[in-house]
Design a protein around this motif. Structure first.
Motif, PDB file in Angstrom:
ATOM      1  N   SER A   8      76.783  32.848  56.293  1.00  0.00           N
ATOM      2  CA  SER A   8      78.015  33.298  55.912  1.00  0.00           C
ATOM      3  C   SER A   8      78.610  32.542  54.559  1.00  0.00           C
ATOM      4  CB  SER A   8      78.767  33.715  56.794  1.00  0.00           C
ATOM      5  OG  SER A   8      80.025  34.399  56.471  1.00  0.00           O
ATOM      6  N   LYS A   9      78.943  32.975  54.022  1.00  0.00           N
ATOM      7  CA  LYS A   9      79.653  32.044  52.722  1.00  0.00           C
ATOM      8  C   LYS A   9      80.964  32.140  52.635  1.00  0.00           C
ATOM      9  CE  LYS A   9      79.152  30.109  48.272  1.00  0.00           C
ATOM     10  NZ  LYS A   9      78.061  29.476  47.615  1.00  0.00           N
ATOM     11  N   SER A  10      81.379  33.402  52.912  1.00  0.00           N
ATOM     12  CA  SER A  10      82.818  33.656  52.821  1.00  0.00           C
ATOM     13  C   SER A  10      83.544  33.891  54.076  1.00  0.00           C
ATOM     14  CB  SER A  10      83.503  34.231  51.558  1.00  0.00           C
ATOM     15  OG  SER A  10      83.166  35.580  51.756  1.00  0.00           O
ATOM     16  N   GLY A  11      82.736  34.178  55.275  1.00  0.00           N
ATOM     17  CA  GLY A  11      83.176  34.270  56.555  1.00  0.00           C
ATOM     18  C   GLY A  11      83.212  35.625  57.104  1.00  0.00           C
ATOM     19  N   SER A  12      82.833  36.801  56.234  1.00  0.00           N
ATOM     20  CA  SER A  12      82.632  38.179  56.631  1.00  0.00           C
ATOM     21  C   SER A  12      81.454  38.277  57.534  1.00  0.00           C
ATOM     22  CB  SER A  12      82.844  38.966  55.771  1.00  0.00           C
ATOM     23  OG  SER A  12      82.153  39.322  54.537  1.00  0.00           O
ATOM     24  N   SER A  13      80.400  37.819  57.216  1.00  0.00           N
ATOM     25  CA  SER A  13      79.070  38.168  58.117  1.00  0.00           C
ATOM     26  C   SER A  13      79.272  37.291  59.290  1.00  0.00           C
ATOM     27  CB  SER A  13      78.152  37.445  57.480  1.00  0.00           C
ATOM     28  OG  SER A  13      77.789  37.880  55.841  1.00  0.00           O
ATOM     29  N   TRP A  45      74.606  37.955  54.257  1.00  0.00           N
ATOM     30  CA  TRP A  45      75.219  38.577  53.042  1.00  0.00           C
ATOM     31  C   TRP A  45      74.271  38.792  51.858  1.00  0.00           C
ATOM     32  CZ3 TRP A  45      76.542  35.803  48.395  1.00  0.00           C
ATOM     33  CH2 TRP A  45      76.302  34.433  48.244  1.00  0.00           C
ATOM     34  N   LEU A  46      74.692  39.866  51.285  1.00  0.00           N
ATOM     35  CA  LEU A  46      73.685  40.362  50.028  1.00  0.00           C
ATOM     36  C   LEU A  46      74.103  39.691  48.745  1.00  0.00           C
ATOM     37  CD1 LEU A  46      71.525  42.322  49.709  1.00  0.00           C
ATOM     38  CD2 LEU A  46      73.503  44.005  49.263  1.00  0.00           C
ATOM     39  N   ASP A  48      72.867  39.929  45.031  1.00  0.00           N
ATOM     40  CA  ASP A  48      71.942  40.657  44.104  1.00  0.00           C
ATOM     41  C   ASP A  48      71.105  41.502  45.412  1.00  0.00           C
ATOM     42  OD1 ASP A  48      72.941  39.832  41.901  1.00  0.00           O
ATOM     43  OD2 ASP A  48      71.544  37.839  41.920  1.00  0.00           O
ATOM     44  N   LEU A  70      79.378  44.117  49.476  1.00  0.00           N
ATOM     45  CA  LEU A  70      80.674  44.931  49.045  1.00  0.00           C
ATOM     46  C   LEU A  70      80.632  46.196  48.866  1.00  0.00           C
ATOM     47  CD1 LEU A  70      82.703  42.765  46.765  1.00  0.00           C
ATOM     48  CD2 LEU A  70      83.063  42.845  49.022  1.00  0.00           C
ATOM     49  N   ASP A  71      79.285  46.623  48.318  1.00  0.00           N
ATOM     50  CA  ASP A  71      78.974  47.787  47.600  1.00  0.00           C
ATOM     51  C   ASP A  71      79.242  49.146  48.683  1.00  0.00           C
ATOM     52  OD1 ASP A  71      78.267  49.093  45.398  1.00  0.00           O
ATOM     53  OD2 ASP A  71      76.311  48.536  45.261  1.00  0.00           O
ATOM     54  N   TRP A  97      83.757  41.069  52.828  1.00  0.00           N
ATOM     55  CA  TRP A  97      84.976  40.626  52.113  1.00  0.00           C
ATOM     56  C   TRP A  97      84.436  39.818  51.027  1.00  0.00           C
ATOM     57  CZ3 TRP A  97      86.796  39.204  57.267  1.00  0.00           C
ATOM     58  CH2 TRP A  97      86.415  37.995  57.410  1.00  0.00           C
ATOM     59  N   ILE A  98      85.350  39.555  50.008  1.00  0.00           N
ATOM     60  CA  ILE A  98      85.081  38.264  49.128  1.00  0.00           C
ATOM     61  C   ILE A  98      86.501  37.477  49.307  1.00  0.00           C
ATOM     62  CG2 ILE A  98      85.425  37.514  46.582  1.00  0.00           C
ATOM     63  CD1 ILE A  98      83.100  38.844  46.160  1.00  0.00           C
TER      64      ILE A  98
HETATM   65  C1  LIG Z   1      77.414  35.662  43.484  1.00  0.00           C
HETATM   66  C2  LIG Z   1      77.424  36.908  44.606  1.00  0.00           C
HETATM   67  C3  LIG Z   1      76.376  37.921  44.509  1.00  0.00           C
HETATM   68  C4  LIG Z   1      77.002  39.157  45.179  1.00  0.00           C
HETATM   69  N1  LIG Z   1      76.017  40.376  45.051  1.00  0.00           N
HETATM   70  C5  LIG Z   1      76.139  41.411  45.702  1.00  0.00           C
HETATM   71  C6  LIG Z   1      75.211  42.594  45.684  1.00  0.00           C
HETATM   72  O1  LIG Z   1      74.436  42.378  45.079  1.00  0.00           O
HETATM   73  N2  LIG Z   1      75.450  43.727  46.438  1.00  0.00           N
HETATM   74  C7  LIG Z   1      76.785  43.708  47.166  1.00  0.00           C
HETATM   75  O2  LIG Z   1      76.899  44.590  47.917  1.00  0.00           O
HETATM   76  N3  LIG Z   1      77.478  42.683  47.568  1.00  0.00           N
HETATM   77  C8  LIG Z   1      77.084  41.556  46.643  1.00  0.00           C
HETATM   78  N4  LIG Z   1      78.129  40.331  46.704  1.00  0.00           N
HETATM   79  C9  LIG Z   1      79.325  40.560  47.674  1.00  0.00           C
HETATM   80  C10 LIG Z   1      78.836  39.768  49.012  1.00  0.00           C
HETATM   81  O3  LIG Z   1      77.743  40.323  49.661  1.00  0.00           O
HETATM   82  C11 LIG Z   1      80.066  40.078  49.960  1.00  0.00           C
HETATM   83  O4  LIG Z   1      81.088  39.625  49.638  1.00  0.00           O
HETATM   84  C12 LIG Z   1      80.022  39.724  51.484  1.00  0.00           C
HETATM   85  O5  LIG Z   1      80.857  40.287  52.174  1.00  0.00           O
HETATM   86  C13 LIG Z   1      79.879  38.049  51.567  1.00  0.00           C
HETATM   87  O6  LIG Z   1      79.476  37.643  52.954  1.00  0.00           O
HETATM   88  P1  LIG Z   1      80.255  36.496  53.643  1.00  0.00           P
HETATM   89  O7  LIG Z   1      81.709  36.837  53.585  1.00  0.00           O
HETATM   90  O8  LIG Z   1      79.760  36.238  54.840  1.00  0.00           O
HETATM   91  O9  LIG Z   1      80.025  35.217  52.710  1.00  0.00           O
HETATM   92  C14 LIG Z   1      77.876  39.225  46.185  1.00  0.00           C
HETATM   93  C15 LIG Z   1      78.537  38.284  46.117  1.00  0.00           C
HETATM   94  C16 LIG Z   1      78.418  36.898  45.453  1.00  0.00           C
HETATM   95  C17 LIG Z   1      79.502  35.902  45.708  1.00  0.00           C
END
Ligand SMILES: Cc1cc2nc3c(=O)[nH]c(=O)nc-3n(C[C@H](O)[C@H](O)[C@H](O)COP(=O)(O)O)c2cc1C
Length: 157
Positions: A8-13, A45-46, A48, A70-71, A97-98
């Protein structure tokens, strides 16, 4: 035994992984700290079409992959993402989330490029909230997305 493992990068996963752990009683570990012998329900997290962190797991131990993005649910191409990431087990999609304060300059630049492309193609009621979340931060987190994952875990007991 099965464990929950997350990247997880920003916490949602991480939050989804913790919630599944609470619901099911499975132990939870960040990627890299899990015991070697256990089967894994993975949360990542996704970025791309890459499920971040999955390549660090022993794929033969992974019994389900929970992809957090996010999509819109309808726009997530499960088959394509599974193939790209070499996943042959069940895949679940959850909206996260972001939190822009957790992103580095490279991440922010990628998001800016994606946002510009979205705007050029045209914003509508479906992609405007995603655009806003990418530009300013925002959340689609909802634990209802965990219901099918919980059922999967329970069915394996
Ligand atoms: C650089 C970057 C690329 C991303 N690409 C996608 C994507 O291709 N499709 C998507 O649905 N979300 C995409 N996201 C959104 C993240 O997957 C989403 O914010 C996710 O909840 C982050 O998980 P985390 O909170 O565990 O880090 C992207 C986010 C970042 C920062």
């Amino acid at each position: 035994m099965t464990v929950v493992v997350y990247s997880s990068k920003s916490g949602s996963s991480k939050k989804y992984a913790e919630a599944l752990s609470e619901r099911t009683g499975l132990h939870i570990y960040p990627i890299g700290q899990q015991p070697a012998d256990e089967s894994i329900v993975f949360f990542g997290w996704l970025r791309d079409d890459t499920i971040v962190g999955l390549s660090q797991a022993d794929i033969s131990k992974v019994i389900a992959v929970c992809v957090v993005g996010l999509d819109d649910v309808g726009r997530f191409d499960k088959a394509a993402v599974a193939e790209k990431n070499g996943v042959k087990v069940p895949v679940y999609y959850l909206r996260g989330w972001i939190d822009r304060s957790k992103l580095n300059i490279v991440d922010k630049t990628v998001l800016l490029a994606v946002s510009v492309m979205m705007k050029l193609k045209g914003l509508n009621q479906y992609n405007q909230p995603i655009f806003d979340a990418m530009m300013e931060g925002g959340s689609f987190y909802d634990e209802k997305f965990l219901d099918p994952v919980t059922m999967f875990v329970e069915s394996r007991r």
